[in-house]
Design a protein around this motif. Structure first.
Motif, short mmCIF file in Angstrom:
data_model
loop_
_atom_site.label_atom_id
_atom_site.label_comp_id
_atom_site.label_asym_id
_atom_site.label_seq_id
_atom_site.Cartn_x
_atom_site.Cartn_y
_atom_site.Cartn_z
N UNK A 47 78.13 41.39 51.49
CA UNK A 47 79.53 41.77 51.65
C UNK A 47 79.87 41.94 53.13
N UNK A 48 79.00 42.69 53.87
CA UNK A 48 79.31 42.97 55.27
C UNK A 48 79.20 41.73 56.14
N UNK A 49 78.28 40.83 55.78
CA UNK A 49 78.19 39.57 56.53
C UNK A 49 79.47 38.76 56.32
N UNK A 50 79.89 38.68 55.05
CA UNK A 50 81.11 37.92 54.75
C UNK A 50 82.30 38.55 55.48
N UNK A 51 82.34 39.89 55.49
CA UNK A 51 83.45 40.58 56.17
C UNK A 51 83.44 40.29 57.67
N UNK A 52 82.25 40.36 58.27
CA UNK A 52 82.19 40.19 59.72
C UNK A 52 82.46 38.74 60.12
N UNK A 53 82.25 37.79 59.19
CA UNK A 53 82.54 36.38 59.54
C UNK A 53 83.96 36.00 59.13
#
Ligand SMILES: [Zn+2]
Length: 261
Positions: A47-53
């Motif tokens: 989730x956080x990777x998707x959010x940061x990208x």
């Protein structure tokens, strides 16, 4: 007498034979726990990777609004299931009664932790989300034309850039449009924020759980007169209800702003 002997025999055998069985179960339970924890952490991390990208403040805003709580909730459930396995991965003694007790206690503890986390996510976490969403929503947008920050227009100023449908939507469907203007080039960027997806702070309990649940048009606006709509709010925490009457703008005014020529 025969029964007693059998019972003693069974008891005497007990520590010998099943220990192997427990070992394989213990190993399996520990591995399942590690797998669950790994998956749970991956869900959260994903989730956080998707959010940061995710590029753009508005896109980030929508992504957080839509997925953050549900992603964390799924991750937590998987972590708790892992914890349930881990709590039963060091078994040295077991009887049918103890199996029942273990299943019951494990399920009960798991449920208690799940309910606590669910409440935190539902009632406390939204405050934290809200702060970040506010920052994202009002962070100055950069003009793709000049690379400079644009200006957020006020409610009055923005009407000139919203078409009739958008204005009607703003009135009727708890939708907010933000209009950003690049004053140098006149470039306009319009962003839509849906009210029914977004909870407000409840005036009764102060949790961030107050949402529009229903909207009814009491009076359609006509050429000469303003219309009226009633928005129904419901708090997801304390059940507090409220009604808000909103005046619908006259049709003529809407037409004016969309037909400047
Ligand atoms: Zn409330």
């Amino acid at each position: 007498m025969a029964f007693l002997l059998v019972a003693i025999g069974a008891y005497a055998q007990d520590p010998e034979e099943p220990i192997e069985n427990y070992d394989s179960w213990n190993g399996l339970a520990a591995n399942l726990a590690y797998v669950c924890w790994a998956i749970g952490l991956l869900v959260a991390l994903g989730y956080y990777i998707k959010l940061s990208t995710t590029k753009g403040s508005k896109e980030k805003y929508d992504f957080i609004n839509k997925y953050e709580i549900s992603s964390l909730w799924i991750a937590v459930i998987i972590l708790i299931i892992g914890g349930c396995f881990f709590a039963n991965a060091a078994i040295t003694h077991l009887t049918p009664v103890l199996i029942g007790v273990r299943i019951f206690v494990t399920a009960a503890m798991g449920l208690i932790v799940a309910v606590i986390v669910q409440n935190l996510l539902k009632f406390y976490y939204p405050f934290y989300i809200e702060k970040r969403l506010k920052v994202l929503r009002y962070m100055p947008r950069i003009s793709p034309k000049t690379g400079k920050p644009m200006k957020l227009l006020s409610e009055e100023e923005e009407d000139a850039y919203l078409d009739e449908g958008m204005q009607a939507e703003e009135n009727v469907f708890s939708v907010d449009y933000d209009v950003w203007k690049d004053e140098e080039t006149g470039f306009i960027q319009i962003e839509k924020y849906a009210g029914h997806l977004h909870a407000l702070q409840c005036p009764e309990c102060n949790y961030q759980t107050f949402k529009v649940v229903k909207e009814e048009i009491v009076k359609q606006p006509t050429d000469g007169e303003e219309g009226e709509i009633i928005k129904h709010y419901l708090c997801g925490y304390c059940g507090y209800k409220a009604k808000k009457s909103v005046i619908l703008k006259q049709q003529t005014k809407m037409e004016q702003s969309t037909a400047p020529a």
